[in-house]
Design a protein around this motif. Structure first.
Motif, PDB file in Angstrom:
ATOM      1  N   LYS A  83      16.966 -13.836  31.036  1.00  0.00           N
ATOM      2  CA  LYS A  83      15.543 -14.514  31.071  1.00  0.00           C
ATOM      3  C   LYS A  83      15.012 -13.647  32.414  1.00  0.00           C
ATOM      4  CE  LYS A  83      15.254 -18.895  31.067  1.00  0.00           C
ATOM      5  NZ  LYS A  83      15.348 -20.249  31.164  1.00  0.00           N
ATOM      6  N   LYS A  84      16.081 -13.644  33.529  1.00  0.00           N
ATOM      7  CA  LYS A  84      15.307 -13.052  34.931  1.00  0.00           C
ATOM      8  C   LYS A  84      15.210 -11.556  34.654  1.00  0.00           C
ATOM      9  CE  LYS A  84      15.677 -16.056  38.079  1.00  0.00           C
ATOM     10  NZ  LYS A  84      14.648 -16.649  38.318  1.00  0.00           N
ATOM     11  N   ILE A  85      16.070 -10.909  33.792  1.00  0.00           N
ATOM     12  CA  ILE A  85      15.770  -9.467  33.778  1.00  0.00           C
ATOM     13  C   ILE A  85      14.493  -9.128  32.950  1.00  0.00           C
ATOM     14  CG2 ILE A  85      16.769  -7.384  33.313  1.00  0.00           C
ATOM     15  CD1 ILE A  85      17.638  -8.742  35.854  1.00  0.00           C
ATOM     16  N   THR A  86      14.528  -9.778  31.728  1.00  0.00           N
ATOM     17  CA  THR A  86      13.271  -9.657  31.106  1.00  0.00           C
ATOM     18  C   THR A  86      11.939  -9.816  31.365  1.00  0.00           C
ATOM     19  OG1 THR A  86      14.687 -10.332  28.958  1.00  0.00           O
ATOM     20  CG2 THR A  86      12.489 -10.680  28.733  1.00  0.00           C
ATOM     21  N   LYS A  87      12.126 -10.868  32.499  1.00  0.00           N
ATOM     22  CA  LYS A  87      10.849 -11.186  33.535  1.00  0.00           C
ATOM     23  C   LYS A  87      10.425  -9.746  34.409  1.00  0.00           C
ATOM     24  CE  LYS A  87       9.486 -15.175  35.120  1.00  0.00           C
ATOM     25  NZ  LYS A  87       9.394 -16.459  36.126  1.00  0.00           N
ATOM     26  N   VAL A  88      11.663  -9.298  34.989  1.00  0.00           N
ATOM     27  CA  VAL A  88      11.571  -8.029  35.659  1.00  0.00           C
ATOM     28  C   VAL A  88      10.852  -6.875  34.819  1.00  0.00           C
ATOM     29  CG1 VAL A  88      13.043  -6.155  36.722  1.00  0.00           C
ATOM     30  CG2 VAL A  88      13.240  -8.592  37.184  1.00  0.00           C
ATOM     31  N   ILE A  89      11.603  -6.586  33.420  1.00  0.00           N
ATOM     32  CA  ILE A  89      11.055  -5.677  32.620  1.00  0.00           C
ATOM     33  C   ILE A  89       9.416  -5.924  32.060  1.00  0.00           C
ATOM     34  CG2 ILE A  89      11.367  -4.728  30.287  1.00  0.00           C
ATOM     35  CD1 ILE A  89      14.221  -5.151  30.675  1.00  0.00           C
ATOM     36  N   GLU A  90       9.150  -7.060  32.041  1.00  0.00           N
ATOM     37  CA  GLU A  90       7.796  -7.479  31.692  1.00  0.00           C
ATOM     38  C   GLU A  90       6.670  -7.320  32.667  1.00  0.00           C
ATOM     39  OE1 GLU A  90       8.164 -11.558  30.007  1.00  0.00           O
ATOM     40  OE2 GLU A  90       8.864 -11.001  28.117  1.00  0.00           O
ATOM     41  N   THR A  91       7.214  -7.258  33.878  1.00  0.00           N
ATOM     42  CA  THR A  91       6.419  -6.980  35.169  1.00  0.00           C
ATOM     43  C   THR A  91       6.305  -5.676  35.198  1.00  0.00           C
ATOM     44  OG1 THR A  91       7.477  -8.867  36.140  1.00  0.00           O
ATOM     45  CG2 THR A  91       6.202  -7.227  37.712  1.00  0.00           C
ATOM     46  N   GLY A  92       6.693  -4.808  34.386  1.00  0.00           N
ATOM     47  CA  GLY A  92       6.689  -3.319  34.294  1.00  0.00           C
ATOM     48  C   GLY A  92       7.599  -2.453  34.899  1.00  0.00           C
ATOM     49  N   PHE A  93       8.652  -2.989  35.647  1.00  0.00           N
ATOM     50  CA  PHE A  93       9.824  -2.284  35.971  1.00  0.00           C
ATOM     51  C   PHE A  93      10.798  -1.744  34.789  1.00  0.00           C
ATOM     52  CE2 PHE A  93       8.904  -4.907  39.678  1.00  0.00           C
ATOM     53  CZ  PHE A  93       8.628  -4.112  40.573  1.00  0.00           C
ATOM     54  N   ILE A  94      10.561  -0.328  34.581  1.00  0.00           N
ATOM     55  CA  ILE A  94      11.365   0.000  33.294  1.00  0.00           C
ATOM     56  C   ILE A  94      12.811   0.725  33.858  1.00  0.00           C
ATOM     57  CG2 ILE A  94       9.499  -0.113  31.777  1.00  0.00           C
ATOM     58  CD1 ILE A  94       9.415   3.062  32.340  1.00  0.00           C
ATOM     59  N   ASN A  95      12.819   1.228  35.107  1.00  0.00           N
ATOM     60  CA  ASN A  95      13.934   1.967  35.468  1.00  0.00           C
ATOM     61  C   ASN A  95      14.834   0.878  36.513  1.00  0.00           C
ATOM     62  OD1 ASN A  95      13.416   4.508  34.237  1.00  0.00           O
ATOM     63  ND2 ASN A  95      11.971   4.792  35.668  1.00  0.00           N
ATOM     64  N   ILE A  96      15.697   0.510  35.851  1.00  0.00           N
ATOM     65  CA  ILE A  96      16.611  -0.533  36.651  1.00  0.00           C
ATOM     66  C   ILE A  96      17.839  -0.204  37.095  1.00  0.00           C
ATOM     67  CG2 ILE A  96      17.263  -2.864  36.481  1.00  0.00           C
ATOM     68  CD1 ILE A  96      15.407  -3.530  34.346  1.00  0.00           C
ATOM     69  N   ILE A  97      18.170  -0.090  38.478  1.00  0.00           N
ATOM     70  CA  ILE A  97      19.369  -0.063  38.867  1.00  0.00           C
ATOM     71  C   ILE A  97      19.903  -1.208  39.154  1.00  0.00           C
ATOM     72  CG2 ILE A  97      20.641   1.055  40.887  1.00  0.00           C
ATOM     73  CD1 ILE A  97      17.965   2.831  41.255  1.00  0.00           C
ATOM     74  N   PHE A  98      21.311  -1.618  38.594  1.00  0.00           N
ATOM     75  CA  PHE A  98      21.919  -2.806  38.851  1.00  0.00           C
ATOM     76  C   PHE A  98      23.125  -2.478  39.974  1.00  0.00           C
ATOM     77  CE2 PHE A  98      20.323  -3.933  34.641  1.00  0.00           C
ATOM     78  CZ  PHE A  98      19.818  -5.367  34.853  1.00  0.00           C
ATOM     79  N   ASN A  99      23.060  -3.131  41.110  1.00  0.00           N
ATOM     80  CA  ASN A  99      24.188  -3.165  41.902  1.00  0.00           C
ATOM     81  C   ASN A  99      25.243  -4.084  41.473  1.00  0.00           C
ATOM     82  OD1 ASN A  99      25.954  -3.585  44.090  1.00  0.00           O
ATOM     83  ND2 ASN A  99      24.583  -2.106  45.419  1.00  0.00           N
ATOM     84  N   CYS A 100      26.142  -3.527  41.011  1.00  0.00           N
ATOM     85  CA  CYS A 100      27.372  -4.798  40.548  1.00  0.00           C
ATOM     86  C   CYS A 100      28.310  -4.860  41.673  1.00  0.00           C
ATOM     87  CB  CYS A 100      27.969  -4.035  39.251  1.00  0.00           C
ATOM     88  SG  CYS A 100      26.425  -3.832  38.366  1.00  0.00           S
ATOM     89  N   SER A 101      28.395  -4.461  42.957  1.00  0.00           N
ATOM     90  CA  SER A 101      29.417  -4.620  43.760  1.00  0.00           C
ATOM     91  C   SER A 101      29.908  -5.750  44.170  1.00  0.00           C
ATOM     92  CB  SER A 101      28.976  -3.827  45.199  1.00  0.00           C
ATOM     93  OG  SER A 101      28.085  -4.453  45.628  1.00  0.00           O
ATOM     94  N   ALA A 102      29.024  -6.908  43.784  1.00  0.00           N
ATOM     95  CA  ALA A 102      29.529  -8.435  44.134  1.00  0.00           C
ATOM     96  C   ALA A 102      29.505  -9.022  42.913  1.00  0.00           C
ATOM     97  CB  ALA A 102      28.344  -8.968  45.032  1.00  0.00           C
ATOM     98  N   LEU A 103      29.495  -8.224  41.582  1.00  0.00           N
ATOM     99  CA  LEU A 103      29.586  -8.875  40.404  1.00  0.00           C
ATOM    100  C   LEU A 103      31.170  -8.698  39.955  1.00  0.00           C
ATOM    101  CD1 LEU A 103      27.915 -10.057  37.927  1.00  0.00           C
ATOM    102  CD2 LEU A 103      28.020  -7.810  37.087  1.00  0.00           C
ATOM    103  N   ASN A 104      31.731 -10.206  40.134  1.00  0.00           N
ATOM    104  CA  ASN A 104      33.383 -10.206  39.788  1.00  0.00           C
ATOM    105  C   ASN A 104      33.689 -10.409  38.372  1.00  0.00           C
ATOM    106  OD1 ASN A 104      32.719 -12.924  40.000  1.00  0.00           O
ATOM    107  ND2 ASN A 104      33.023 -12.990  42.110  1.00  0.00           N
ATOM    108  N   TYR A 105      32.677 -10.765  37.678  1.00  0.00           N
ATOM    109  CA  TYR A 105      33.352 -10.753  36.229  1.00  0.00           C
ATOM    110  C   TYR A 105      32.097 -10.677  35.195  1.00  0.00           C
ATOM    111  CZ  TYR A 105      34.975 -13.308  31.882  1.00  0.00           C
ATOM    112  OH  TYR A 105      34.986 -13.599  30.685  1.00  0.00           O
ATOM    113  N   VAL A 106      32.182 -10.042  33.997  1.00  0.00           N
ATOM    114  CA  VAL A 106      31.200  -9.941  33.232  1.00  0.00           C
ATOM    115  C   VAL A 106      32.025 -10.318  31.498  1.00  0.00           C
ATOM    116  CG1 VAL A 106      29.490  -8.506  31.755  1.00  0.00           C
ATOM    117  CG2 VAL A 106      29.976  -8.246  34.222  1.00  0.00           C
ATOM    118  N   SER A 107      31.599 -11.202  31.129  1.00  0.00           N
ATOM    119  CA  SER A 107      32.066 -11.527  29.692  1.00  0.00           C
ATOM    120  C   SER A 107      31.619 -10.591  28.797  1.00  0.00           C
ATOM    121  CB  SER A 107      31.911 -13.055  29.211  1.00  0.00           C
ATOM    122  OG  SER A 107      30.513 -13.174  29.078  1.00  0.00           O
ATOM    123  N   SER A 108      32.168 -10.549  27.513  1.00  0.00           N
ATOM    124  CA  SER A 108      31.293  -9.835  26.110  1.00  0.00           C
ATOM    125  C   SER A 108      29.841 -10.270  25.959  1.00  0.00           C
ATOM    126  CB  SER A 108      32.090  -9.793  25.033  1.00  0.00           C
ATOM    127  OG  SER A 108      32.234 -11.207  24.702  1.00  0.00           O
TER     128      SER A 108
END
Length: 184
Positions: free
Chosen positions: A52-77
């Motif tokens: 929901k959060k990132i969809t809101k970012v995209i709907e605002t008009g941001f289409i080139n997104i850089i995700f900084n994942c340095s503090a992301l310590n887990y991602v499930s499938s």
């Protein structure tokens, strides 16, 4: 980082999730670019919040997104599925995603699920900005490339540079932009 996400995306900070903190920073040198700092983890329980959060970012008009994942310590499938759905939203609009500073255990999940080859993974903000400024590297003539696994000789097909697992012997193989294959 950023002082107030609402200045970039209206009402972005209205709802929060303690398991995943998201901060935004505009990237003026990239057209419609935003840097998204992810802190925490993305799993089955909070992936809907993340989407929901990132969809809101995209709907605002941001289409080139850089995700900084340095503090992301887990991602499930399920979390990786969210990143994939963002790609499906952005690419038809001429946008893309770059993932930065992915921790090894998070990158491994992308690899195991076979998704590392679909994402642009960079080591620094400068590399990510260069990617968007220059567009995708023009080496399309190399890919798709069929090659033999250096361990078991199974014929494999790579659609782009990256690291992935051999479907036969499960060895991790790296292939660079020029199509050079090595154990990875």
């Amino acid at each position: 980082m950023n002082t107030n996400n609402n200045n970039i995306v209206p009402s972005f900070d209205d709802d929060r999730d303690e398991s995943l903190k998201i901060s935004l920073e505009k990237v003026d040198s990239v057209p419609n670019g935003v840097l998204v700092y992810l802190n925490g983890y993305i799993d089955t329980y909070n992936s809907n919040f993340f989407q929901k959060k990132i969809t809101k970012v995209i709907e605002t008009g941001f289409i080139n997104i850089i995700f900084n994942c340095s503090a992301l310590n887990y991602v499930s499938s399920t979390g990786i599925g969210s990143f994939t759905s963002f790609l499906k939203m952005l690419r038809p609009k001429g946008g893309d995603i770059v993932l930065l500073e992915i921790q090894p255990k998070v990158y491994e999940v992308f690899q195991l699920l076979g998704f590392s080859q679909f994402f642009n993974i960079k080591d620094s903000v400068e590399d990510a900005i260069a990617f968007f400024k220059n567009g995708a590297p023009v080496v399309e003539s190399v890919f798709p490339k069929v090659f033999a696994c250096p361990v078991c000789n199974k014929h494999l097909r790579a659609t782009r540079a990256g690291r992935f697992r051999c479907s036969e012997c499960k060895s991790i193989i790296a292939i660079d932009e020029k199509g050079q294959v090595s154990l990875g």
